[in-house]
Design an enzyme around this catalytic site. Structure first.
Site, PDB file in Angstrom:
ATOM      1  N   HIS A 159       0.873  -1.185   0.000  1.00  0.00           N
ATOM      2  CA  HIS A 159       0.000   0.000   0.000  1.00  0.00           C
ATOM      3  C   HIS A 159       0.907   1.231   0.000  1.00  0.00           C
ATOM      4  O   HIS A 159       2.038   1.171   0.505  1.00  0.00           O
ATOM      5  CB  HIS A 159      -0.827  -0.056   1.294  1.00  0.00           C
ATOM      6  CG  HIS A 159      -1.902   0.961   1.436  1.00  0.00           C
ATOM      7  ND1 HIS A 159      -1.659   2.252   1.850  1.00  0.00           N
ATOM      8  CD2 HIS A 159      -3.237   0.873   1.245  1.00  0.00           C
ATOM      9  CE1 HIS A 159      -2.802   2.908   1.911  1.00  0.00           C
ATOM     10  NE2 HIS A 159      -3.784   2.105   1.543  1.00  0.00           N
ATOM     11  N   ASP A 214       2.999  -4.709   7.886  1.00  0.00           N
ATOM     12  CA  ASP A 214       1.763  -3.939   7.781  1.00  0.00           C
ATOM     13  C   ASP A 214       0.612  -4.937   7.927  1.00  0.00           C
ATOM     14  O   ASP A 214       0.320  -5.699   7.008  1.00  0.00           O
ATOM     15  CB  ASP A 214       1.734  -3.243   6.410  1.00  0.00           C
ATOM     16  CG  ASP A 214       0.405  -2.559   6.142  1.00  0.00           C
ATOM     17  OD1 ASP A 214      -0.547  -2.752   6.911  1.00  0.00           O
ATOM     18  OD2 ASP A 214       0.321  -1.822   5.134  1.00  0.00           O
ATOM     19  N   GLN A 220      -4.582  -5.402   6.902  1.00  0.00           N
ATOM     20  CA  GLN A 220      -5.607  -6.290   6.325  1.00  0.00           C
ATOM     21  C   GLN A 220      -5.661  -7.655   7.003  1.00  0.00           C
ATOM     22  O   GLN A 220      -6.469  -8.494   6.610  1.00  0.00           O
ATOM     23  CB  GLN A 220      -5.361  -6.483   4.818  1.00  0.00           C
ATOM     24  CG  GLN A 220      -5.565  -5.243   3.993  1.00  0.00           C
ATOM     25  CD  GLN A 220      -6.997  -4.705   4.066  1.00  0.00           C
ATOM     26  OE1 GLN A 220      -7.936  -5.410   4.441  1.00  0.00           O
ATOM     27  NE2 GLN A 220      -7.162  -3.446   3.734  1.00  0.00           N
ATOM     28  N   LYS A 259     -10.421  -0.950  10.738  1.00  0.00           N
ATOM     29  CA  LYS A 259     -10.625  -2.099   9.837  1.00  0.00           C
ATOM     30  C   LYS A 259     -10.937  -3.368  10.612  1.00  0.00           C
ATOM     31  O   LYS A 259     -11.013  -4.456  10.050  1.00  0.00           O
ATOM     32  CB  LYS A 259      -9.373  -2.323   8.982  1.00  0.00           C
ATOM     33  CG  LYS A 259      -9.094  -1.200   7.978  1.00  0.00           C
ATOM     34  CD  LYS A 259      -7.846  -1.500   7.211  1.00  0.00           C
ATOM     35  CE  LYS A 259      -7.271  -0.304   6.493  1.00  0.00           C
ATOM     36  NZ  LYS A 259      -7.959   0.006   5.245  1.00  0.00           N
ATOM     37  N   CYS A 282      -4.897   2.672  -3.460  1.00  0.00           N
ATOM     38  CA  CYS A 282      -3.637   3.182  -2.889  1.00  0.00           C
ATOM     39  C   CYS A 282      -2.505   2.179  -3.059  1.00  0.00           C
ATOM     40  O   CYS A 282      -1.694   1.970  -2.142  1.00  0.00           O
ATOM     41  CB  CYS A 282      -3.785   3.563  -1.413  1.00  0.00           C
ATOM     42  SG  CYS A 282      -4.963   4.866  -1.143  1.00  0.00           S
TER      43      CYS A 282
END
Ligand code: PMP
Length: 400
Positions: free
Chosen positions: A116, A193, A196, A219, A360
């Site tokens: 991202h 990261d 997700q 999220k 993104c």
């Protein structure tokens, strides 16, 4: 998943609720998270660490209680669990502090082609300022990372490997343990990261042996404005504070200052107290369901979705579809001859929310040879009926 899950989300209780399939962007909130915010603002509202009065003490307890819940949730210690605004702030934090302090001209950062923008832009800024080089792990044709290239990409100059746990475009789940093991062999630190992954699969930072891990609360059922940066304890001495001000000072004179230890060392100013408490409530909610059940349900939905989309002749799916059938929660695709924005606008007319664009992740979209894509991303409150309706509407669009 029990049908009463949906009843715990006020957003889904309208007469004709939106079919919300943009959960990789942000998720709806259960009543228990909304109640935690409301209870804090209605009954215990005060700032933390300051008030020698009962509501100040209660607010501090709630805030630190949330930190303990979140730390346990990711297998970290409370002092390794820093509250931030979200994933983007967490990565900027690491680049501006540890990166600025420890990386020097000629050093290398290794990212992947599926990052991202949030895990590219802060490193580009640092690299330009300090004369660093950035390399990228390429993709295989299936949309996984080509780890056969790791041995040549990792060199003694590599100081950081930044990798997404699950791609927000392809849905690929990356083998963090393999990457960490190889990165550590050359002395590189690893930042994951987890934007997700954190609300979908269990994470244990200690077992993964990562050095930094970041995610956003919004999220994973929590409010906006709250996220987490995990910093491994042994790195604390090499990570200077990000911001300076109240709440992190041990002693300050008119000429200099010393700072307290983590986590407060890294949380200058009045923190997002209510949002952190909301994140704690989201963790409670997810724990009450359990990841085994949640992942299994999402994967069943995802497999059903992929099977349905695969039968529509002018739809091309991207990503490792076999992997996504096993444990996926999102899938991206292109409709031949229809712009992604037009697909999303058509679905919107039918009360369905999906994402269109570059998500993104412009470098990845380019590697895939596309201009834009559509993405359907699922969560625990979505149903097979919703997917069947979506497939019907997509079929009607593709037959036009
Ligand atoms: N990384 C990934 C993989 C993401 O999906 C997102 C959100 N789309 C981000 C980073 C940025 O998260 P936030 O905007 O909450 O900081």
């Amino acid at each position: 998943m029990k049908p009463d899950i949906r009843n715990t989300f006020p957003f889904l209780q309208k007469e004709k609720p939106l079919i919300f399939l943009d959960n990789a962007a942000t998720t709806q909130k259960p009543q228990s998270v909304i109640d935690a915010l409301s209870d804090f603002y209605s009954n215990h509202y005060s700032t933390i660490h300051r008030g020698i009065y009962s509501s100040g003490e209660k607010a501090t307890q709630l805030y630190q209680g949330a930190r303990e819940k979140v730390a346990t949730f990711i297998g970290a210690r409370p002092e390794e669990t820093i509250f931030t605004k979200g994933t983007t702030e967490g990565i900027n934090f690491v680049a501006a502090t540890w990166g600025d302090e420890n990386l020097n001209a000629g050093d290398e950062i290794l990212l992947t082609q599926m990052e991202h923008h949030a895990n590219i832009a802060p490193w580009q800024e640092l690299a330009q300022r300090k004369g660093l080089a950035i390399k990228f792990i390429p993709l295989t044709s299936e949309g996984t990372l080509d780890l056969s290239k790791l041995p040549e990409l990792l060199t003694p100059k590599t100081k950081l490997v930044g990798v997404t746990h699950i791609s927000n475009v392809l849905g690929t789940l990356n083998p963090i343990d393999t990457i960490v093991a190889q990165a550590h062999k050359v002395g590189a630190r690893v930042l994951v990261d987890a934007a997700q992954s954190v609300g979908h699969i269990p994470i244990n930072v200690a077992a993964l042996d990562v050095d930094f891990l970041v995610f956003s609360g919004h999220k994973m059922l929590a409010p906006t404005g709250i996220g987490v940066l995990y910093i491994k304890k042994e790195l604390h001495d090499s990570v200077p504070p990000y911001q300076f001000g109240g709440g992190m000072i041990k002693r300050l004179t008119l000429s200099d200052a010393s700072y307290v230890n983590a986590p407060e060392r890294y949380e200058a100013g009045t923190p997002p107290i209510a949002q952190a408490i909301g994140l704690g409530a989201a963790v409670d909610y997810l724990n009450s369901i359990g990841f085994e059940k949640l992942s299994q349900y999402e994967s069943e939905l995802c497999a059903h979705l992929i099977d349905g989309l695969s039968q529509i002749s002018n739809i091309t799916l991207v990503g490792p579809l076999d992997q996504l059938r096993q444990h996926g929660h999102l899938v991206s695709f292109a409709v031949e001859g229809v712009h992604a924005h037009d697909v999303a606008a058509f679905l919107d007319k039918h009360n369905i929310a999906i994402r269109a664009g570059h998500f993104c992740a412009q470098p990845l979209i380019e590697v895939l040879g596309k201009n834009s894509l559509n993405r359907i991303s699922l969560y625990l409150y979505n149903t097979k009926e919703e997917i069947n309706y979506l497939l019907d509407v997509l079929n009607s669009l593709c037959k036009k």
